[in-house]
Write a protein that holds these residues in place. Structure first.
Motif, PDB file in Angstrom:
ATOM      1  N   UNK A  17     -31.205 -22.070  53.092  1.00 12.48           N
ATOM      2  CA  UNK A  17     -30.385 -21.260  52.172  1.00 12.48           C
ATOM      3  C   UNK A  17     -30.230 -21.905  50.808  1.00 12.48           C
ATOM      4  N   UNK A  18     -30.377 -23.230  50.736  1.00 11.40           N
ATOM      5  CA  UNK A  18     -30.285 -23.914  49.440  1.00 11.40           C
ATOM      6  C   UNK A  18     -31.629 -23.922  48.706  1.00 11.40           C
ATOM      7  N   UNK A  19     -32.669 -23.463  49.393  1.00 16.82           N
ATOM      8  CA  UNK A  19     -34.027 -23.393  48.843  1.00 16.82           C
ATOM      9  C   UNK A  19     -34.589 -24.770  48.491  1.00 16.82           C
ATOM     10  N   UNK A  20     -33.975 -25.829  49.001  1.00 13.03           N
ATOM     11  CA  UNK A  20     -34.440 -27.177  48.676  1.00 13.03           C
ATOM     12  C   UNK A  20     -35.842 -27.431  49.212  1.00 13.03           C
ATOM     13  N   UNK A  21     -36.195 -26.777  50.319  1.00 13.76           N
ATOM     14  CA  UNK A  21     -37.519 -26.968  50.890  1.00 13.76           C
ATOM     15  C   UNK A  21     -38.644 -26.529  49.985  1.00 13.76           C
ATOM     16  N   UNK A  22     -38.333 -25.692  49.004  1.00 13.45           N
ATOM     17  CA  UNK A  22     -39.364 -25.218  48.086  1.00 13.45           C
ATOM     18  C   UNK A  22     -39.904 -26.334  47.206  1.00 13.45           C
ATOM     19  N   UNK A  23     -39.196 -27.470  47.134  1.00 13.25           N
ATOM     20  CA  UNK A  23     -39.717 -28.606  46.381  1.00 13.25           C
ATOM     21  C   UNK A  23     -41.056 -29.071  46.946  1.00 13.25           C
ATOM     22  N   UNK A  24     -41.298 -28.791  48.236  1.00 12.76           N
ATOM     23  CA  UNK A  24     -42.567 -29.195  48.856  1.00 12.76           C
ATOM     24  C   UNK A  24     -43.752 -28.435  48.270  1.00 12.76           C
ATOM     25  N   UNK A  25     -43.480 -27.354  47.530  1.00 14.96           N
ATOM     26  CA  UNK A  25     -44.574 -26.642  46.866  1.00 14.96           C
ATOM     27  C   UNK A  25     -45.241 -27.511  45.811  1.00 14.96           C
ATOM     28  N   UNK A  26     -44.541 -28.542  45.360  1.00 14.18           N
ATOM     29  CA  UNK A  26     -45.129 -29.442  44.363  1.00 14.18           C
ATOM     30  C   UNK A  26     -46.347 -30.180  44.926  1.00 14.18           C
ATOM     31  N   UNK A  27     -46.391 -30.316  46.260  1.00 10.14           N
ATOM     32  CA  UNK A  27     -47.551 -30.945  46.891  1.00 10.14           C
ATOM     33  C   UNK A  27     -48.663 -29.938  47.158  1.00 10.14           C
ATOM     34  N   UNK A  28     -48.339 -28.651  47.071  1.00  2.04           N
ATOM     35  CA  UNK A  28     -49.320 -27.592  47.326  1.00  2.04           C
ATOM     36  C   UNK A  28     -49.984 -27.138  46.031  1.00  2.04           C
ATOM     37  N   UNK A  29     -49.200 -27.101  44.938  1.00  3.64           N
ATOM     38  CA  UNK A  29     -49.693 -26.602  43.664  1.00  3.64           C
ATOM     39  C   UNK A  29     -50.282 -27.712  42.801  1.00  3.64           C
ATOM     40  N   UNK A  30     -51.358 -27.392  42.077  1.00  2.00           N
ATOM     41  CA  UNK A  30     -51.871 -28.268  41.033  1.00  2.00           C
ATOM     42  C   UNK A  30     -50.887 -28.278  39.864  1.00  2.00           C
ATOM     43  N   UNK A  31     -50.970 -29.288  39.036  1.00  2.00           N
ATOM     44  CA  UNK A  31     -50.003 -29.451  37.937  1.00  2.00           C
ATOM     45  C   UNK A  31     -49.979 -28.235  37.013  1.00  2.00           C
ATOM     46  N   UNK A  32     -51.138 -27.694  36.726  1.00  3.10           N
ATOM     47  CA  UNK A  32     -51.227 -26.572  35.781  1.00  3.10           C
ATOM     48  C   UNK A  32     -51.565 -25.256  36.493  1.00  3.10           C
ATOM     49  N   UNK A  33     -51.049 -25.093  37.697  1.00  5.06           N
ATOM     50  CA  UNK A  33     -51.336 -23.911  38.497  1.00  5.06           C
ATOM     51  C   UNK A  33     -50.990 -22.628  37.736  1.00  5.06           C
TER      52      UNK A  33
END
Length: 248
Positions: A17-33
């Motif tokens: 509910x805090x959406x904190x898990x979405x920080x893990x998208x930083x490991x999925x996305x390239x820097x300039x996605x």
């Protein structure tokens, strides 16, 4: 085998509910996605994560279902759907196609989730409308326009009017070459019978941003009139004027 696209959906679904898990998208996305999601578009890892936070905040709960296919060129394609409850506890759903390209490190460098169906008909039409403006090939764009715009569509900016798919297609080509936005976000939308009103936020080079809205008039499932309102139209159309008169 788990693909980068599988990992993307797993992270999106794992957010609490805090959406904190979405920080893990930083490991999925390239820097300039480059992220294109249901008509919205942003470039850069931070903006992509922020957009997912904003999208997640509109759901009380939801889950994705998806398919993935690895193509010969290394890209990943498939289909996706999302279903759950909105903030009012009402059932909500959406579905479409997905395509992802990867960088040399296996991170997603380009992600496009089209929205082609769902419980919110107005939101689906807005997504299809915006996706048209992201198609680079004018021939492919003309074909896609037949599915969302009436043949005699009228596109009304405060200072200019374009009538017909061909004229609008030519103008989109000018915009893409001369003044493409760096990001485009949907702020809100409402429907009243055959009219949809939605507000937008676009960003442009030079740290410039523009706020505005559009009214879409429908004829069945086709858009036959687009009327734009904005106090920032000088920013939106900056860079198109030189080629505007001849639409070249």
């Amino acid at each position: 085998m788990t693909t980068a696209l599988d990992r993307y959906f797993e992270v999106v679904d794992s957010a609490d509910s805090s959406h904190s898990g979405l920080d893990d998208l930083r490991e999925v996305f390239a820097e300039h996605v480059l992220l294109m999601h249901s008509g919205e578009m942003v470039q850069g890892r931070d903006l992509a994560v922020d957009l997912h936070r904003a999208r997640a905040a509109k759901w009380k709960e939801s889950r994705h279902h998806w398919t993935t296919t690895e193509e010969a060129d290394g890209s990943i394609t498939g289909s996706w759907s999302q279903a759950g409850l909105d903030l009012r506890g009402n059932g909500s759903s959406g579905s479409g196609h997905v395509a992802a390209s990867l960088d040399s490190d296996g991170r997603i460098s380009r992600l496009h989730l089209s929205l082609t169906g769902g419980s919110d008909h107005a939101r689906v039409l807005i997504a299809k409308h915006l996706d048209i403006w992201m198609i680079p090939d004018p021939v492919e764009r003309a074909k896609a326009m037949e599915e969302i715009y009436a043949e005699n569509i009228t596109f009304m900016e405060p200072d200019d009017v374009f009538v017909g798919r061909d004229a609008l297609n030519d103008y989109i080509d000018v915009v893409q070459r001369k003044a493409p936005p760096l990001y485009g976000r949907l702020v809100s939308h409402f429907q009243n019978k055959e009219f949809i009103h939605w507000t937008w936020d676009f960003g442009f080079p030079g740290d410039k941003s523009a706020l505005g809205s559009e009214t879409l008039q429908l004829n069945g499932n086709l858009i036959e009139k687009v009327i734009i309102f904005s106090a920032d139209m000088d920013i939106v159309i900056e860079g198109t004027r030189q080629a505007h008169d001849g639409v070249s």
